[in-house]
Scaffold this motif. Structure first.
Motif, short mmCIF file in Angstrom:
data_model
loop_
_atom_site.label_atom_id
_atom_site.label_comp_id
_atom_site.label_asym_id
_atom_site.label_seq_id
_atom_site.Cartn_x
_atom_site.Cartn_y
_atom_site.Cartn_z
N PRO A 80 0.82 -1.21 0.00
CA PRO A 80 0.00 0.00 0.00
C PRO A 80 0.86 1.26 0.00
O PRO A 80 2.04 1.23 0.33
N ALA A 81 0.23 2.38 -0.35
CA ALA A 81 0.90 3.68 -0.39
C ALA A 81 0.88 4.32 0.99
O ALA A 81 0.34 5.40 1.21
N LEU A 82 1.46 3.61 1.92
CA LEU A 82 1.56 4.06 3.32
C LEU A 82 3.03 4.09 3.71
O LEU A 82 3.84 3.39 3.11
N PRO A 83 3.37 4.88 4.70
CA PRO A 83 4.78 4.94 5.12
C PRO A 83 5.32 3.55 5.49
O PRO A 83 4.57 2.70 5.99
N SER A 84 6.59 3.34 5.23
CA SER A 84 7.19 2.06 5.63
C SER A 84 7.03 1.89 7.14
O SER A 84 7.00 2.87 7.89
N ARG A 85 6.86 0.69 7.56
CA ARG A 85 6.64 0.33 8.98
C ARG A 85 5.35 0.92 9.54
O ARG A 85 5.25 1.18 10.74
N HIS A 86 4.36 1.16 8.67
CA HIS A 86 3.06 1.63 9.15
C HIS A 86 2.46 0.58 10.07
O HIS A 86 2.78 -0.60 9.97
N PRO A 87 1.58 0.96 10.99
CA PRO A 87 1.05 0.02 11.98
C PRO A 87 -0.23 -0.71 11.55
O PRO A 87 -0.79 -1.47 12.34
N PHE A 88 -0.68 -0.52 10.32
CA PHE A 88 -1.97 -1.07 9.92
C PHE A 88 -1.85 -2.49 9.41
O PHE A 88 -0.85 -2.88 8.83
N THR A 89 -2.92 -3.25 9.60
CA THR A 89 -2.99 -4.62 9.09
C THR A 89 -4.20 -4.74 8.18
O THR A 89 -5.15 -3.96 8.29
N ASP A 90 -4.17 -5.69 7.29
CA ASP A 90 -5.27 -5.96 6.36
C ASP A 90 -5.62 -4.77 5.47
O ASP A 90 -6.78 -4.55 5.14
N VAL A 91 -4.64 -3.97 5.07
CA VAL A 91 -4.88 -2.85 4.17
C VAL A 91 -5.22 -3.43 2.80
O VAL A 91 -4.47 -4.23 2.25
N GLN A 92 -6.34 -3.03 2.26
CA GLN A 92 -6.83 -3.55 0.99
C GLN A 92 -6.50 -2.59 -0.15
O GLN A 92 -6.45 -1.38 0.05
N PRO A 93 -6.32 -3.12 -1.36
CA PRO A 93 -6.03 -2.25 -2.50
C PRO A 93 -7.27 -1.50 -3.00
O PRO A 93 -7.18 -0.69 -3.90
N SER A 94 -8.42 -1.79 -2.43
CA SER A 94 -9.63 -1.10 -2.85
C SER A 94 -9.70 0.29 -2.22
O SER A 94 -8.81 0.69 -1.48
N PHE A 95 -10.76 1.01 -2.47
CA PHE A 95 -10.87 2.39 -2.00
C PHE A 95 -11.34 2.46 -0.55
O PHE A 95 -11.96 1.53 -0.03
N THR A 96 -11.04 3.59 0.10
CA THR A 96 -11.50 3.89 1.45
C THR A 96 -12.31 5.17 1.38
O THR A 96 -11.82 6.20 0.93
N TRP A 97 -13.56 5.08 1.83
CA TRP A 97 -14.45 6.24 1.79
C TRP A 97 -13.97 7.34 2.72
O TRP A 97 -13.45 7.08 3.78
N SER A 98 -14.25 8.58 2.31
CA SER A 98 -14.04 9.72 3.20
C SER A 98 -15.41 10.32 3.53
O SER A 98 -16.41 9.98 2.90
N ALA A 99 -15.44 11.21 4.48
CA ALA A 99 -16.67 11.92 4.83
C ALA A 99 -16.90 13.12 3.92
O ALA A 99 -17.94 13.76 3.98
N THR A 100 -15.93 13.43 3.06
CA THR A 100 -15.97 14.62 2.23
C THR A 100 -16.82 14.37 0.98
O THR A 100 -16.51 13.47 0.19
N THR A 101 -17.85 15.17 0.82
CA THR A 101 -18.70 15.03 -0.36
C THR A 101 -18.14 15.88 -1.50
O THR A 101 -17.37 16.80 -1.30
N ASN A 102 -18.59 15.54 -2.69
CA ASN A 102 -18.22 16.27 -3.89
C ASN A 102 -19.01 17.57 -3.89
O ASN A 102 -20.23 17.56 -3.77
N ALA A 103 -18.34 18.70 -4.04
CA ALA A 103 -19.01 20.00 -4.01
C ALA A 103 -20.05 20.14 -5.11
O ALA A 103 -21.06 20.81 -4.93
N ALA A 104 -19.84 19.49 -6.24
CA ALA A 104 -20.79 19.58 -7.34
C ALA A 104 -21.99 18.66 -7.18
O ALA A 104 -23.04 18.89 -7.76
N ASN A 105 -21.84 17.61 -6.39
CA ASN A 105 -22.92 16.64 -6.20
C ASN A 105 -22.77 16.01 -4.82
O ASN A 105 -21.97 15.11 -4.62
N ALA A 106 -23.57 16.46 -3.87
CA ALA A 106 -23.46 16.00 -2.47
C ALA A 106 -23.80 14.53 -2.30
O ALA A 106 -23.59 13.97 -1.23
N GLU A 107 -24.32 13.89 -3.34
CA GLU A 107 -24.60 12.46 -3.26
C GLU A 107 -23.37 11.63 -3.60
O GLU A 107 -23.40 10.41 -3.53
N GLU A 108 -22.28 12.29 -3.98
CA GLU A 108 -21.02 11.62 -4.28
C GLU A 108 -19.99 12.01 -3.24
O GLU A 108 -19.98 13.13 -2.75
N ALA A 109 -19.10 11.07 -2.91
CA ALA A 109 -18.07 11.35 -1.91
C ALA A 109 -16.69 11.00 -2.46
O ALA A 109 -16.55 10.18 -3.37
#
Length: 102
Positions: free
Chosen positions: A67-96
């Motif tokens: 994953p694109a995380l710092p070397s020796r990061h503390p996370f386990t089971d990091v998946q290559p898929s996407f991770t949602w954010s709470a930030t919505t798209n300014a043009a369409n609030a139904e998209e994040a």
């Protein structure tokens, strides 16, 4: 505030954010991801939320991949898929916005 999370969460000393050490690998819709965070208990703590796009981006190390995380990061089971954010798209609030750690 207590900082012992039973080994289930990690403190990012640079940002002061607390992250789940081994996030769920279940694929969810954006709304389901919000709901999941609201009811989840990690390290005997409730009150979790989706991070903003800026908070997620603070984890990315562009010199790394899969994953694109710092070397020796503390996370386990990091998946290559996407991770949602709470930030919505300014043009369409139904998209994040999301981050892929690949």
């Amino acid at each position: 505030m207590l900082s012992d999370f039973n080994g289930e969460a990690v403190l990012d000393r640079e940002t002061g954010l607390v992250w789940e050490q081994s996030p769920s690998t279940t694929t969810r819709t954006w709304l389901d991801a919000h709901s999941h965070c609201n009811v989840e208990t990690v390290g005997n703590r409730k009150g979790w939320r989706l991070p903003t796009i800026q908070e997620l981006a603070s984890l990315v190390d562009p010199s790394e991949s899969n994953p694109a995380l710092p070397s020796r990061h503390p996370f386990t089971d990091v998946q290559p898929s996407f991770t949602w954010s709470a930030t919505t798209n300014a043009a369409n609030a139904e998209e994040a916005w999301f981050v892929q750690f690949i």
